[in-house]
Design an enzyme around this catalytic site. Structure first.
Site, PDB file in Angstrom:
ATOM      1  N   SER A   1       0.815  -1.224   0.000  1.00  0.00           N
ATOM      2  CA  SER A   1       0.000   0.000   0.000  1.00  0.00           C
ATOM      3  C   SER A   1       0.846   1.270   0.000  1.00  0.00           C
ATOM      4  O   SER A   1       1.746   1.431   0.830  1.00  0.00           O
ATOM      5  CB  SER A   1      -0.888  -0.010   1.251  1.00  0.00           C
ATOM      6  OG  SER A   1      -1.309   1.295   1.582  1.00  0.00           O
ATOM      7  N   GLY A   2       0.527   2.183  -0.900  1.00  0.00           N
ATOM      8  CA  GLY A   2       1.215   3.470  -0.909  1.00  0.00           C
ATOM      9  C   GLY A   2       0.923   4.264   0.343  1.00  0.00           C
ATOM     10  O   GLY A   2       1.820   4.917   0.908  1.00  0.00           O
ATOM     11  N   LEU A   3      -0.335   4.184   0.792  1.00  0.00           N
ATOM     12  CA  LEU A   3      -0.721   4.917   2.005  1.00  0.00           C
ATOM     13  C   LEU A   3       0.070   4.423   3.218  1.00  0.00           C
ATOM     14  O   LEU A   3       0.654   5.214   3.955  1.00  0.00           O
ATOM     15  CB  LEU A   3      -2.232   4.764   2.266  1.00  0.00           C
ATOM     16  CG  LEU A   3      -2.726   5.360   3.581  1.00  0.00           C
ATOM     17  CD1 LEU A   3      -2.540   6.868   3.609  1.00  0.00           C
ATOM     18  CD2 LEU A   3      -4.183   4.997   3.839  1.00  0.00           C
TER      19      LEU A   3
ATOM     20  N   ASP B   1       1.034  10.544   1.787  1.00  0.00           N
ATOM     21  CA  ASP B   1       0.787   9.723   0.593  1.00  0.00           C
ATOM     22  C   ASP B   1       0.680  10.636  -0.630  1.00  0.00           C
ATOM     23  O   ASP B   1      -0.312  10.645  -1.344  1.00  0.00           O
ATOM     24  CB  ASP B   1      -0.511   8.926   0.823  1.00  0.00           C
ATOM     25  CG  ASP B   1      -0.760   7.877  -0.262  1.00  0.00           C
ATOM     26  OD1 ASP B   1       0.179   7.581  -1.034  1.00  0.00           O
ATOM     27  OD2 ASP B   1      -1.888   7.368  -0.334  1.00  0.00           O
TER      28      ASP B   1
ATOM     29  N   ASP C   1       1.174  -1.049  -4.960  1.00  0.00           N
ATOM     30  CA  ASP C   1       0.385   0.142  -5.267  1.00  0.00           C
ATOM     31  C   ASP C   1       1.379   1.134  -5.883  1.00  0.00           C
ATOM     32  O   ASP C   1       2.104   1.825  -5.172  1.00  0.00           O
ATOM     33  CB  ASP C   1      -0.199   0.683  -3.954  1.00  0.00           C
ATOM     34  CG  ASP C   1      -0.882   2.022  -4.114  1.00  0.00           C
ATOM     35  OD1 ASP C   1      -0.997   2.508  -5.256  1.00  0.00           O
ATOM     36  OD2 ASP C   1      -1.297   2.576  -3.081  1.00  0.00           O
TER      37      ASP C   1
ATOM     38  N   ASP D   1       0.948   3.859  -7.439  1.00  0.00           N
ATOM     39  CA  ASP D   1       0.436   5.229  -7.607  1.00  0.00           C
ATOM     40  C   ASP D   1       0.211   5.528  -9.102  1.00  0.00           C
ATOM     41  O   ASP D   1      -0.476   4.800  -9.771  1.00  0.00           O
ATOM     42  CB  ASP D   1       1.377   6.246  -6.946  1.00  0.00           C
ATOM     43  CG  ASP D   1       1.396   6.103  -5.426  1.00  0.00           C
ATOM     44  OD1 ASP D   1       0.438   5.525  -4.873  1.00  0.00           O
ATOM     45  OD2 ASP D   1       2.359   6.566  -4.794  1.00  0.00           O
TER      46      ASP D   1
ATOM     47  N   GLU E   1      -2.767   4.106 -11.081  1.00  0.00           N
ATOM     48  CA  GLU E   1      -4.048   4.819 -11.079  1.00  0.00           C
ATOM     49  C   GLU E   1      -4.010   5.981 -12.062  1.00  0.00           C
ATOM     50  O   GLU E   1      -2.944   6.580 -12.295  1.00  0.00           O
ATOM     51  CB  GLU E   1      -4.381   5.298  -9.657  1.00  0.00           C
ATOM     52  CG  GLU E   1      -3.387   6.264  -9.053  1.00  0.00           C
ATOM     53  CD  GLU E   1      -3.538   6.408  -7.532  1.00  0.00           C
ATOM     54  OE1 GLU E   1      -3.409   5.383  -6.812  1.00  0.00           O
ATOM     55  OE2 GLU E   1      -3.780   7.532  -7.060  1.00  0.00           O
TER      56      GLU E   1
ATOM     57  N   LYS F   1       0.583  12.248  -6.783  1.00  0.00           N
ATOM     58  CA  LYS F   1      -0.800  11.880  -6.489  1.00  0.00           C
ATOM     59  C   LYS F   1      -1.234  12.352  -5.097  1.00  0.00           C
ATOM     60  O   LYS F   1      -0.408  12.746  -4.263  1.00  0.00           O
ATOM     61  CB  LYS F   1      -1.026  10.371  -6.639  1.00  0.00           C
ATOM     62  CG  LYS F   1      -0.123   9.442  -5.837  1.00  0.00           C
ATOM     63  CD  LYS F   1      -0.385   9.392  -4.335  1.00  0.00           C
ATOM     64  CE  LYS F   1      -1.773   8.978  -3.954  1.00  0.00           C
ATOM     65  NZ  LYS F   1      -1.954   7.513  -3.926  1.00  0.00           N
TER      66      LYS F   1
ATOM     67  N   ASN G   1      -3.949  10.997  -1.942  1.00  0.00           N
ATOM     68  CA  ASN G   1      -4.761   9.847  -1.523  1.00  0.00           C
ATOM     69  C   ASN G   1      -6.223  10.090  -1.861  1.00  0.00           C
ATOM     70  O   ASN G   1      -6.739  11.197  -1.707  1.00  0.00           O
ATOM     71  CB  ASN G   1      -4.585   9.584  -0.017  1.00  0.00           C
ATOM     72  CG  ASN G   1      -5.315   8.311   0.399  1.00  0.00           C
ATOM     73  OD1 ASN G   1      -6.506   8.333   0.700  1.00  0.00           O
ATOM     74  ND2 ASN G   1      -4.616   7.208   0.395  1.00  0.00           N
ATOM     75  N   SER G   2      -6.895   9.050  -2.323  1.00  0.00           N
ATOM     76  CA  SER G   2      -8.267   9.153  -2.837  1.00  0.00           C
ATOM     77  C   SER G   2      -9.275   9.603  -1.777  1.00  0.00           C
ATOM     78  O   SER G   2     -10.363  10.069  -2.119  1.00  0.00           O
ATOM     79  CB  SER G   2      -8.715   7.808  -3.402  1.00  0.00           C
ATOM     80  OG  SER G   2      -7.794   7.383  -4.359  1.00  0.00           O
TER      81      SER G   2
ATOM     82  N   ARG H   1      -6.137   1.211 -12.343  1.00  0.00           N
ATOM     83  CA  ARG H   1      -7.076   1.692 -11.320  1.00  0.00           C
ATOM     84  C   ARG H   1      -7.814   2.917 -11.834  1.00  0.00           C
ATOM     85  O   ARG H   1      -7.194   3.909 -12.245  1.00  0.00           O
ATOM     86  CB  ARG H   1      -6.296   2.011 -10.053  1.00  0.00           C
ATOM     87  CG  ARG H   1      -7.057   2.811  -9.018  1.00  0.00           C
ATOM     88  CD  ARG H   1      -6.294   2.764  -7.714  1.00  0.00           C
ATOM     89  NE  ARG H   1      -6.665   3.807  -6.795  1.00  0.00           N
ATOM     90  CZ  ARG H   1      -6.148   3.937  -5.588  1.00  0.00           C
ATOM     91  NH1 ARG H   1      -5.237   3.065  -5.171  1.00  0.00           N
ATOM     92  NH2 ARG H   1      -6.517   4.913  -4.790  1.00  0.00           N
TER      93      ARG H   1
ATOM     94  N   HIS I   1     -12.432   2.203  -7.751  1.00  0.00           N
ATOM     95  CA  HIS I   1     -12.351   2.724  -6.391  1.00  0.00           C
ATOM     96  C   HIS I   1     -13.516   3.663  -6.102  1.00  0.00           C
ATOM     97  O   HIS I   1     -14.010   4.359  -7.006  1.00  0.00           O
ATOM     98  CB  HIS I   1     -11.022   3.463  -6.210  1.00  0.00           C
ATOM     99  CG  HIS I   1     -10.557   3.520  -4.783  1.00  0.00           C
ATOM    100  ND1 HIS I   1     -11.045   2.699  -3.805  1.00  0.00           N
ATOM    101  CD2 HIS I   1      -9.629   4.305  -4.170  1.00  0.00           C
ATOM    102  CE1 HIS I   1     -10.445   2.968  -2.647  1.00  0.00           C
ATOM    103  NE2 HIS I   1      -9.581   3.940  -2.843  1.00  0.00           N
TER     104      HIS I   1
HETATM  105  C1  SPV Z   1      -3.435   2.529  -0.669  1.00  0.00           C
HETATM  106  O1  SPV Z   1      -3.581   1.626   0.153  1.00  0.00           O
HETATM  107  O2  SPV Z   1      -2.462   3.280  -0.706  1.00  0.00           O
HETATM  108  C2  SPV Z   1      -4.479   2.768  -1.682  1.00  0.00           C
HETATM  109  C3  SPV Z   1      -5.857   2.498  -1.362  1.00  0.00           C
HETATM  110  O3  SPV Z   1      -4.164   3.271  -2.740  1.00  0.00           O
HETATM  111  S1  SPV Z   1      -6.548   3.979  -0.862  1.00  0.00           S
HETATM  112  O4  SPV Z   1      -5.830   4.466   0.292  1.00  0.00           O
HETATM  113  O5  SPV Z   1      -7.908   3.616  -0.563  1.00  0.00           O
HETATM  114  O6  SPV Z   1      -6.513   4.930  -1.947  1.00  0.00           O
HETATM  115 MG    MG Z   2      -2.416   4.238  -2.675  1.00  0.00          MG
END
Ligand code: SPV
Ligand code: MG
Length: 289
Positions: free
Chosen positions: A42-44, A54, A81, A83, A110, A116, A118-119, A154, A185
């Protein structure tokens, strides 16, 4: 079996499959030990564990270094992930080469722009153009040398507020560009967007989802809707933060370890996770008597 082949089988299996977030070597190992068949890099959580945001504040080679530790201690596949691919098609090509060298099975990119966001962070979420993103997918697919390495596209159309038609249009374009799967997502607390997408999606590509916000929906709903892979995206880091905050606070207040020792793992458990025994055995073989 090669990690890439394991992952491709997971994506294409007829049943719903699950992968779990990890953000360093020890969390990756825990994911494998409990029985998950794959890991979400996970990027986060990788960035959060580094203490940064992130927003691509950690460089992609710093992320790569963490992934290498995660990959070295596990035998299940890792899906990074990735990004936005950390730049344009050319950065994506180099990323795929380096991931293959480190035995990473798959990368998800994505359709946003570098750096980027975070979503789940409020505010503007600009999308990449369809053509530009398709070029990035193609460049990645043309670069991989292992035919089983997977690239997951994504779609952030719902996150950016562009709606179902845009999401479906992008899904179709990304499938045609060669994506092995699509990740759709949503940040809503109900799965309405996801279920609408599943109903409207007429392509063949497997669909991946991340139910962080719509966690109250029963997993069977997604199974029935035809989802292929679910990512539990950030729960090990969130769990460890909760326990670290509680533990640090208690020790600080008590000026003692007396209330903590039985609430956390033993030092022995750390040694087990590090496979300390193996070194003891090796020392007998290799060190002078
Ligand atoms: C992550 O886990 O970094 C993701 C999922 O990309 S989210 O945080 O939901 O975007
Ligand atoms: Mg991410």
């Amino acid at each position: 079996m090669k990690k890439t082949t394991q992952f491709k089988n997971l994506l294409q299996s007829p049943s719903l499959e699950f992968i779990m977030e990890a953000h360093n070597g020890v969390s990756a190992k825990i994911v494998e030990e409990v029985g998950f068949k794959g890991i979400w890099g996970s990027g986060l959580t990788i960035s959060a564990a580094m203490g940064v945001r992130d927003n691509n504040e950690a460089s992609w080679t710093q992320v790569l270094e963490i992934l290498e530790f995660m990959s070295d201690v596990t035998s299940i596949p890792i899906m990074l992930d990735g990004d936005t691919g950390y730049g344009n098609f050319n950065n994506m090509r180099r990323l795929v080469r380096k991931l293959e060298q480190r035995n990473i099975a798959a990368v998800c990119i994505e359709d946003k722009v570098f750096p980027k966001t975070n979503s789940f962070i409020e505010g503007n979420q600009p999308l990449a153009s369809i053509d530009e993103f398709c070029g990035k997918i193609k460049a990645g697919k043309d670069t991989q040398t292992d035919p089983d390495f997977c690239i997951i596209a994504r779609i952030e159309a719902f996150i950016a507020g562009w709606g179902l038609n845009e999401a479906l249009k992008r899904a179709d374009a990304y499938e045609k560009a060669g994506a092995d799967a699509l990740l759709i997502h949503s940040k809503l607390s109900k799965p309405d967007e996801i279920l609408a997408f599943m109903k409207g999606w007429k392509g063949r590509s497997p669909v991946v989802i991340v139910p962080t916000m719509y966690y109250e929906t029963a997993t069977e709903v997604f199974e029935k809707a035809g989802v292929s892979l679910i990512i539990w995206a950030n729960h090990l880091l969130r769990a460890s933060i909760a326990v670290m905050q509680k533990t640090a606070d208690q020790i600080h207040k008590d000026r003692s370890l007396i209330n903590i020792e039985n609430t956390i793992v033993s030092v022995k458990e750390i040694f087990r996770l590090q496979v300390a025994d193996e070194l003891k055995e090796a020392e007998k073989r290799y060190l002078p008597k």
